[in-house]
Design a protein around this motif. Structure first.
Motif, PDB file in Angstrom:
ATOM      1  N   HIS A   1     127.907  87.311 119.020  1.00  0.00           N
ATOM      2  CA  HIS A   1     127.705  86.243 120.042  1.00  0.00           C
ATOM      3  C   HIS A   1     127.373  87.042 121.167  1.00  0.00           C
ATOM      4  N   MET A   2     127.613  88.311 121.439  1.00  0.00           N
ATOM      5  CA  MET A   2     127.286  89.157 122.757  1.00  0.00           C
ATOM      6  C   MET A   2     125.875  89.449 122.878  1.00  0.00           C
ATOM      7  N   GLN A   3     125.054  89.362 121.767  1.00  0.00           N
ATOM      8  CA  GLN A   3     123.453  89.098 121.894  1.00  0.00           C
ATOM      9  C   GLN A   3     123.038  88.042 122.822  1.00  0.00           C
ATOM     10  N   VAL A   4     123.613  86.930 123.087  1.00  0.00           N
ATOM     11  CA  VAL A   4     123.177  85.857 123.922  1.00  0.00           C
ATOM     12  C   VAL A   4     123.168  86.311 125.362  1.00  0.00           C
ATOM     13  N   HIS A   5     124.010  87.384 125.614  1.00  0.00           N
ATOM     14  CA  HIS A   5     123.992  87.838 126.867  1.00  0.00           C
ATOM     15  C   HIS A   5     122.948  88.862 127.354  1.00  0.00           C
ATOM     16  N   GLU A   6     122.230  89.180 126.346  1.00  0.00           N
ATOM     17  CA  GLU A   6     121.225  90.344 126.648  1.00  0.00           C
ATOM     18  C   GLU A   6     119.911  89.607 127.112  1.00  0.00           C
ATOM     19  N   PRO A   7     119.473  90.274 128.044  1.00  0.00           N
ATOM     20  CA  PRO A   7     117.872  89.682 128.457  1.00  0.00           C
ATOM     21  C   PRO A   7     116.879  89.793 127.540  1.00  0.00           C
ATOM     22  N   ARG A   8     116.102  88.844 127.602  1.00  0.00           N
ATOM     23  CA  ARG A   8     114.803  88.863 126.462  1.00  0.00           C
ATOM     24  C   ARG A   8     113.684  89.806 127.325  1.00  0.00           C
ATOM     25  N   THR A   9     113.717  91.145 127.052  1.00  0.00           N
ATOM     26  CA  THR A   9     113.074  92.053 127.712  1.00  0.00           C
ATOM     27  C   THR A   9     111.746  92.558 126.690  1.00  0.00           C
ATOM     28  N   VAL A  10     112.059  92.279 125.343  1.00  0.00           N
ATOM     29  CA  VAL A  10     111.099  93.011 124.483  1.00  0.00           C
ATOM     30  C   VAL A  10     110.094  92.101 123.941  1.00  0.00           C
ATOM     31  N   SER A  11     108.778  92.786 123.858  1.00  0.00           N
ATOM     32  CA  SER A  11     107.542  92.355 123.573  1.00  0.00           C
ATOM     33  C   SER A  11     107.409  92.126 122.249  1.00  0.00           C
TER      34      SER A  11
ATOM     35  N   PRO B   1     105.150  93.460 119.018  1.00  0.00           N
ATOM     36  CA  PRO B   1     103.839  94.376 119.036  1.00  0.00           C
ATOM     37  C   PRO B   1     102.613  93.804 118.758  1.00  0.00           C
ATOM     38  N   VAL B   2     102.693  92.584 118.135  1.00  0.00           N
ATOM     39  CA  VAL B   2     101.431  92.157 117.673  1.00  0.00           C
ATOM     40  C   VAL B   2     100.823  91.097 118.651  1.00  0.00           C
ATOM     41  N   CYS B   3     101.579  90.088 118.933  1.00  0.00           N
ATOM     42  CA  CYS B   3     101.149  88.983 119.749  1.00  0.00           C
ATOM     43  C   CYS B   3     101.427  89.285 121.361  1.00  0.00           C
ATOM     44  N   GLY B   4     102.381  89.974 121.764  1.00  0.00           N
ATOM     45  CA  GLY B   4     102.689  90.267 123.174  1.00  0.00           C
ATOM     46  C   GLY B   4     103.919  89.310 123.724  1.00  0.00           C
ATOM     47  N   ASP B   5     104.097  88.517 123.066  1.00  0.00           N
ATOM     48  CA  ASP B   5     105.145  87.533 123.601  1.00  0.00           C
ATOM     49  C   ASP B   5     106.409  88.254 124.019  1.00  0.00           C
ATOM     50  N   GLN B   6     107.048  88.043 125.480  1.00  0.00           N
ATOM     51  CA  GLN B   6     108.032  88.704 125.667  1.00  0.00           C
ATOM     52  C   GLN B   6     109.069  87.785 125.777  1.00  0.00           C
ATOM     53  N   ARG B   7     109.951  87.520 124.600  1.00  0.00           N
ATOM     54  CA  ARG B   7     110.716  86.587 124.529  1.00  0.00           C
ATOM     55  C   ARG B   7     111.979  86.984 123.573  1.00  0.00           C
ATOM     56  N   PHE B   8     111.964  88.118 123.370  1.00  0.00           N
ATOM     57  CA  PHE B   8     113.185  88.972 122.327  1.00  0.00           C
ATOM     58  C   PHE B   8     113.972  89.655 123.095  1.00  0.00           C
ATOM     59  N   ARG B   9     115.251  89.739 122.491  1.00  0.00           N
ATOM     60  CA  ARG B   9     116.371  90.574 123.195  1.00  0.00           C
ATOM     61  C   ARG B   9     116.459  91.915 122.507  1.00  0.00           C
ATOM     62  N   SER B  10     115.981  92.020 121.445  1.00  0.00           N
ATOM     63  CA  SER B  10     115.831  93.569 120.798  1.00  0.00           C
ATOM     64  C   SER B  10     114.582  93.737 119.598  1.00  0.00           C
ATOM     65  N   THR B  11     114.407  95.028 119.677  1.00  0.00           N
ATOM     66  CA  THR B  11     113.087  95.246 118.797  1.00  0.00           C
ATOM     67  C   THR B  11     113.347  94.645 117.450  1.00  0.00           C
ATOM     68  N   THR B  12     114.685  94.400 116.817  1.00  0.00           N
ATOM     69  CA  THR B  12     114.876  93.765 115.600  1.00  0.00           C
ATOM     70  C   THR B  12     114.427  92.523 115.593  1.00  0.00           C
ATOM     71  N   ASN B  13     114.698  91.629 116.651  1.00  0.00           N
ATOM     72  CA  ASN B  13     114.390  90.350 116.719  1.00  0.00           C
ATOM     73  C   ASN B  13     112.878  90.189 116.881  1.00  0.00           C
ATOM     74  N   ALA B  14     112.125  90.903 117.633  1.00  0.00           N
ATOM     75  CA  ALA B  14     110.638  90.991 117.629  1.00  0.00           C
ATOM     76  C   ALA B  14     110.037  91.254 116.055  1.00  0.00           C
ATOM     77  N   VAL B  15     110.494  92.216 115.592  1.00  0.00           N
ATOM     78  CA  VAL B  15     110.058  92.432 114.197  1.00  0.00           C
ATOM     79  C   VAL B  15     110.329  91.382 113.102  1.00  0.00           C
ATOM     80  N   GLN B  16     111.657  90.592 113.390  1.00  0.00           N
ATOM     81  CA  GLN B  16     112.093  89.300 112.550  1.00  0.00           C
ATOM     82  C   GLN B  16     110.815  88.502 112.856  1.00  0.00           C
ATOM     83  N   HIS B  17     110.588  88.098 114.138  1.00  0.00           N
ATOM     84  CA  HIS B  17     109.501  87.261 114.577  1.00  0.00           C
ATOM     85  C   HIS B  17     108.154  87.674 113.457  1.00  0.00           C
TER      86      HIS B  17
END
Length: 167
Positions: free
Chosen positions: A46-56, A58-74
């Motif tokens: 749950h604590m992840q919902v309190h993290e800022p979305r500062t990770v882009s 690496p492929v499309c550049g969208d900055q909407r992820f809370r962690s590098t793991t979330n960006a890789v899942q995307h």
């Protein structure tokens, strides 16, 4: 026929409370089993919902992820506009990981370089190409390995280095 014993709620009321509260929003986390490890894991997720979305991405550049793991899942999900399709995304991530010195240690074995003739790829991605260097567990997706290393109990205690991070 009910899957619950008729006295379940009565027993629950008589048991000691094991609730944990989120320190940021006061949401309550508890479980009928009283399993504190499970309850603490619920709060950690749950604590992840309190993290800022500062990770882009690496492929499309969208900055909407809370962690590098979330960006890789995307990317792995095939929903990244810069890398269409799950298999294409999987191959691109495998090449990215293998091409970065700081992330090659995540591979279970070095990428195979084999000639298959003109116009043919160097090969497909192995079924379980990623490996935790601490416990030896293998993974099909690098995001699963990253989650294991970030939240698992193998002792690695940190996010896997994949060659990019917070922007």
């Amino acid at each position: 026929m009910s899957h619950y014993r008729s006295d379940f709620w009565g027993e629950l009321k008589s048991q000691p409370r094991t609730a944990i509260y989120c320190p940021k929003c006061d949401k309550v986390f508890d479980h009928p089993s009283g399993n504190m490890k499970h309850i603490e894991n619920m709060l950690k997720q749950h604590m992840q919902v309190h993290e800022p979305r500062t990770v882009s991405c690496p492929v499309c550049g969208d900055q909407r992820f809370r962690s590098t793991t979330n960006a890789v899942q995307h990317v792995e999900s095939g929903s990244c506009r810069g890398c269409k399709g799950k298999e294409n995304a999987r191959e691109q991530i495998y090449k990215f990981i293998g091409g970065k010195k700081e992330s090659r240690g995540l591979l279970a074995a070095p990428p195979a370089l084999e000639w298959r003739g003109p116009g043919q790829g160097a090969g497909t991605v192995p079924d379980m190409p990623y490996k935790c260097r601490t416990c030896g567990r293998r993974y099909r997706q690098v995001s699963a390995l990253m989650q294991h290393q970030q939240y698992g109990n193998c002792g690695s205690g940190g996010q896997a280095a994949i060659g990019y991070g917070r922007s």
